[in-house]
Design a protein around this motif. Sequence first.
Motif, PDB file in Angstrom:
ATOM      1  N   ASP A   1      49.114 -29.142  35.225  1.00 47.46           N
ATOM      2  CA  ASP A   1      47.996 -28.549  35.953  1.00 47.46           C
ATOM      3  C   ASP A   1      46.692 -29.138  35.390  1.00 47.46           C
ATOM      4  N   PRO A   2      45.954 -29.892  36.201  1.00 47.24           N
ATOM      5  CA  PRO A   2      46.145 -30.111  37.645  1.00 47.24           C
ATOM      6  C   PRO A   2      47.314 -31.042  37.935  1.00 47.24           C
ATOM      7  N   ASN A   3      47.766 -30.993  39.156  1.00 51.69           N
ATOM      8  CA  ASN A   3      48.882 -31.821  39.616  1.00 51.69           C
ATOM      9  C   ASN A   3      48.511 -32.412  40.981  1.00 51.69           C
ATOM     10  N   PRO A   4      48.152 -33.679  41.049  1.00 52.31           N
ATOM     11  CA  PRO A   4      48.244 -34.704  40.014  1.00 52.31           C
ATOM     12  C   PRO A   4      47.182 -34.566  38.919  1.00 52.31           C
ATOM     13  N   ASP A   5      47.531 -35.107  37.756  1.00 52.98           N
ATOM     14  CA  ASP A   5      46.651 -35.066  36.598  1.00 52.98           C
ATOM     15  C   ASP A   5      45.998 -36.437  36.435  1.00 52.98           C
ATOM     16  N   SER A   6      44.701 -36.472  36.632  1.00 53.00           N
ATOM     17  CA  SER A   6      43.930 -37.707  36.438  1.00 53.00           C
ATOM     18  C   SER A   6      43.082 -37.640  35.170  1.00 53.00           C
ATOM     19  N   PHE A   7      43.327 -36.637  34.341  1.00 55.52           N
ATOM     20  CA  PHE A   7      42.706 -36.503  33.021  1.00 55.52           C
ATOM     21  C   PHE A   7      41.186 -36.322  33.108  1.00 55.52           C
ATOM     22  N   GLU A   8      40.741 -35.750  34.218  1.00 51.47           N
ATOM     23  CA  GLU A   8      39.305 -35.588  34.416  1.00 51.47           C
ATOM     24  C   GLU A   8      38.723 -34.422  33.621  1.00 51.47           C
ATOM     25  N   ASP A   9      39.581 -33.540  33.099  1.00 49.92           N
ATOM     26  CA  ASP A   9      39.043 -32.442  32.289  1.00 49.92           C
ATOM     27  C   ASP A   9      38.666 -32.905  30.885  1.00 49.92           C
TER      28      ASP A   9
END
Length: 282
Positions: free
Chosen positions: A130-138
């Motif tokens: 989570d998120p899914n997809p994970d783009s590592f934006e957090d």
Amino acid sequence: EEANSGLYSIVSPDLRNEELTPANSTLTLTTNPTWGDGTLHFFVYPGVQEPFDHFHYFVDGVWRNSLTRGGGFEEWTIELGPGEHEIAFVYEYNPFGLASLPPEPSDWIGAAFIDDVYFVESSSNCLALDPNPDSFEDATFPSLPWSTGGAGDWTLTNDVTYTGMMSIKSPYLEDNEGPAISNATLVTCDFFTGGILQFKVIASVLPPRDIFIVYVDGEEAAQLVNVNEWTEFPLGLSPGAHRIDFSYQYNAFGVSPLPPNRAIREGAVWIDDVSLKPFGSK
């Protein structure tokens, strides 16, 4: 000599001696004190036979099992409660202290091999992607269900991305004199219903200098080299808990000296846009 997957495992020392003096060697694994309850998985090839030698393991000082005369690697599991635990793998030569031993059988190896050790937390502690997809934006990595470790850690980067501003990148391992491995690890939970793991990857690696391998539950599922543009890669996963290791391996074959670097190789792996999709979804 022996490996369940890849090229390497760990092996007990050779304790044989002419005096038949009993001897033992202990390999200790200490779990992370922050882990919840779950299952420790490991593969053992117990090439031992009594009365010559013996292999057994303990959890927090309590005997759990003895393994003998295996025909190859077998998977074993230990259920562990939350917090720190100590798992001791003990190899013993001449465990009964005999003054003489019978002739050595031809199929006796005189060693125990361990490979593919990993821990899967129970569903009560497991977090879905989570998120899914994970783009590592957090901008937080690693955080559950991700982890990283080995000779170096995978890190967030903004130098090469597929989606958004961030991706994750393998560490620089070329300062190591011998083989070195670093994994970015993703786990699925018991309640995972099965589906397709999909990710975008650049694997700018070239053997024998380096290689990129994806393992699912300790088994090699994919091997990528010389992938210099973002490429989508899918892997099917059955329902339930899984461990996926994205493994960057430097000089995995122990070559010395290594050949000159080629200009096309950047010596790194980037991963972005990781998703878990149910079978049949688009």
